[in-house]
Scaffold this active site. Sequence first.
Site, PDB file in Angstrom:
ATOM      1  CG  HIS A  43      -0.134   0.157   2.510  1.00 42.81           C
ATOM      2  ND1 HIS A  43       0.420  -0.912   3.165  1.00 42.81           N
ATOM      3  CD2 HIS A  43       0.213   1.256   3.230  1.00 42.81           C
ATOM      4  CE1 HIS A  43       1.068  -0.479   4.239  1.00 42.81           C
ATOM      5  NE2 HIS A  43       0.957   0.836   4.292  1.00 42.81           N
ATOM      6  CG  HIS A 128       7.653   5.359  -0.239  1.00 46.37           C
ATOM      7  ND1 HIS A 128       7.336   6.446   0.561  1.00 46.37           N
ATOM      8  CD2 HIS A 128       7.857   4.316   0.616  1.00 46.37           C
ATOM      9  CE1 HIS A 128       7.373   6.075   1.833  1.00 46.37           C
ATOM     10  NE2 HIS A 128       7.674   4.787   1.897  1.00 46.37           N
TER      11      HIS A 128
END
Length: 185
Positions: A43, A128
Site C-alpha cells: 500500500h 512510495h
Amino acid sequence: MSQVRAFLAIDLDDDLKPKINKIIKEFKKIDTRIKYVELANLHLTLKFFGDIDTNGLNLLEEKIANVVSEVEPFNIKIKSCGAFPNENHIKVIWVGIEDDTILKDLHDNLDKEFNKLGFDLDKKFSTHLTIGRMKSAKNKNQVKSTIEEFSDVEIGEMRVDKISLKKSTLTPSGPIYEDIKVFKL
C-alpha cells in the site's frame, strides 16, 4: 479506553503485484536480511496515526470524508526503485510514484485536517510503496546494485478511486491489516 493502531492508505491494484513480486524475488537472491512486505499488504501510506483512541475514529472519519468529497478519481504511475534514507545507508527499499502532484495535494489537505485534531504535520512525505526493510548491512553492495538495476523500472498505472482507513494488528509473523472504513473519491 480502547485503542487501535491505524493508518490511512491507498491499496495497490492486484494486477500490479506480480511485477513488484519479480523485483522482490531479485532481492531475495541476495544473502542479506530484508523483511519484505507481504504482497497482500502492499500500500501507499497517506498518514500513519499510530495508536489512537477508538472514540476518536468518528472525528477522523469525518475529516477524511470532507477532504475526499473534493477529490475526483485520478491515475498514478508506479515507477522506479530506491532506498531510504539513501543507497549508501539502506533502511527501506521502495518503488516510487511518478507525477504525484495530485497525490501530494491529497496528502497535504488531509494532513492539515488531521493537524486540527492534534496530529503532528508530516515533516516529510514521499510517495512510495515500501517493499522491504533492510535489517543489516550484509551484502549491502549487492542490494545497492539491485536497486540501481531497477531504478527506472516501469510497474504500471493504476486508478485511485478510494482510500482506506486501516487497522494494523502486529503479530510475530507480520502485521495484519483490516479496513476500518473505505472512502470513495
